[in-house]
Design an enzyme around this catalytic site. Structure first.
Site, PDB file in Angstrom:
ATOM      1  N   LYS A 196     -53.395 -22.768  76.721  1.00 49.12           N
ATOM      2  CA  LYS A 196     -53.224 -22.423  78.131  1.00 49.12           C
ATOM      3  C   LYS A 196     -53.873 -23.519  78.964  1.00 49.12           C
ATOM      4  CE  LYS A 196     -54.078 -18.822  81.580  1.00 49.12           C
ATOM      5  NZ  LYS A 196     -54.644 -17.483  81.836  1.00 49.12           N
ATOM      6  N   LYS A 254     -48.716 -22.082  77.497  1.00 47.79           N
ATOM      7  CA  LYS A 254     -48.559 -21.711  78.905  1.00 47.79           C
ATOM      8  C   LYS A 254     -49.096 -22.855  79.772  1.00 47.79           C
ATOM      9  CE  LYS A 254     -49.813 -18.095  82.244  1.00 47.79           C
ATOM     10  NZ  LYS A 254     -50.594 -16.867  82.481  1.00 47.79           N
TER      11      LYS A 254
END
Length: 329
Positions: A196, A254
């Protein structure tokens, strides 16, 4: 001499293009993010995410039934916590009668076969908008992991099929997995946000949950001490491999579109399902450009979805899930 091999033969018409298509999208590919709020008959459009809504529990029930009827079988739950319930310890996150816990039960009661994944992070519950406990200008790792573990157990007890730690604290996957084993939640899965990045594409999401870091003296203004530097590539693989070693069942990259090189790197190296999150900023850009008439909305969302799947995603978390399913149907 004319070429013997004419690749255009396989592009002659829609039928042959469909027959030889390498990448296929189905409803089974999607994980649908849902935002939940307190109240009754509440359907609040998120200003920076046109046509996406915060839903109260009664409308959440209707939404998941509609999703199931469309062939969408997995949801990822997020909650918007009232300000008066926020603190620096995430106390409300482990309330057995909290909004997340009630949302899990609502989905399972409405549609027992729906896969329920839950966001495990402190920022919706934090007065500072951070994914961890803040002390002396620092985001505490181990103390935060303890809270995330309690939060995960609370979600499992409420009926979640998977927890999805999105915080990027070190060691949280192992702590959660050990707690699940100790408490008998052997079949509760973990989808780790493994790579992320500290991205500028999260803004509309933070509007949706009112979870942006606050601008206060001696409080970090961003999440760069725990989310990854977007200049880094090989770090993503290290993070992902470590999460798998610690017990993650699914790993995630992400955001989506700007990180498809990372998706392919990870897909080439690991043998667990790989999720990709097409995030709120990606959604908002398409909506804004389409509203201006600068892009063909449907054509662009299909192209981006195929790009994410082609890069290696097994699971796509997308605010466009319903739109894409309608288009491919």
């Amino acid at each position: 001499m004319y070429p013997i091999n004419r690749n255009r033969r396989l592009r002659t018409n829609a039928s042959i293009r469909s027959l030889v298509r390498e990448t296929i999208i189905t409803p089974n590919d999607f994980l649908v993010p849902l935002f939940v709020v307190e109240g009754k008959s509440v359907k609040e459009e998120i200003a920076s995410m046109p046509n996406y809504f915060r839903l109260s529990l009664d409308l959440l029930e209707k939404e998941v039934k509609e999703l199931w009827s469309m062939g969408l079988k997995s949801v990822l739950l997020f909650v918007k916590v009232p300000d008066q319930l926020k603190d620096n310890k995430g106390t409300e996150a482990i309330n057995p009668n909290g909004l997340m816990q009630k949302a899990i039960k609502t989905v399972k009661d409405a549609c027992p076969e729906m896969i329920v994944m839950t966001d495990v992070a402190m920022d919706p519950y934090s007065i500072y908008g951070h994914d961890g406990i803040v002390e002396n200008g620092l985001i505490l790792n181990d103390e935060t992991v303890d809270l995330l573990t309690e939060m995960s157990l609370s979600h499992a007890e409420a009926g979640a099929d998977f927890v999805a730690p999105s915080d990027m604290m070190d060691g949280r996957i192992l702590s959660i997995r050990e707690a699940f084993e100790d408490e008998g939640f052997f079949n509760t899965g973990i989808m780790a946000y493994s790579a992320k990045y500290a991205s500028a594409f999260y803004g509309p999401f933070r509007d949706a949950l009112d979870s942006a870091p606050v601008d206060l003296k001696n409080i970090p203004k961003d999440k760069k001490t725990y989310q990854m530097d977007y200049a880094n590539r090989f770090e993503a693989l290290r993070e992902t491999e470590l999460d798998i070693e610690e017990g993650a069942d699914i790993v995630m990259v992400k955001p989506g579109l700007c990180y498809l090189d990372i998706v392919r790197d990870i897909k080439n190296e690991v043998d667990v399902p790989l999720a990709v999150y097409q995030v709120s900023g990606e959604y908002a850009m398409i909506k804004a450009a389409a509203e201006k008439g600068w892009l063909d909305h449907d054509a662009v969302i299909l192209e981006q979805t195929y790009a994410i799947k082609r890069a290696g995603a097994d699971i796509i978390a997308s605010y466009f899930a319903k739109d894409v399913v309608k288009l491919i149907s």
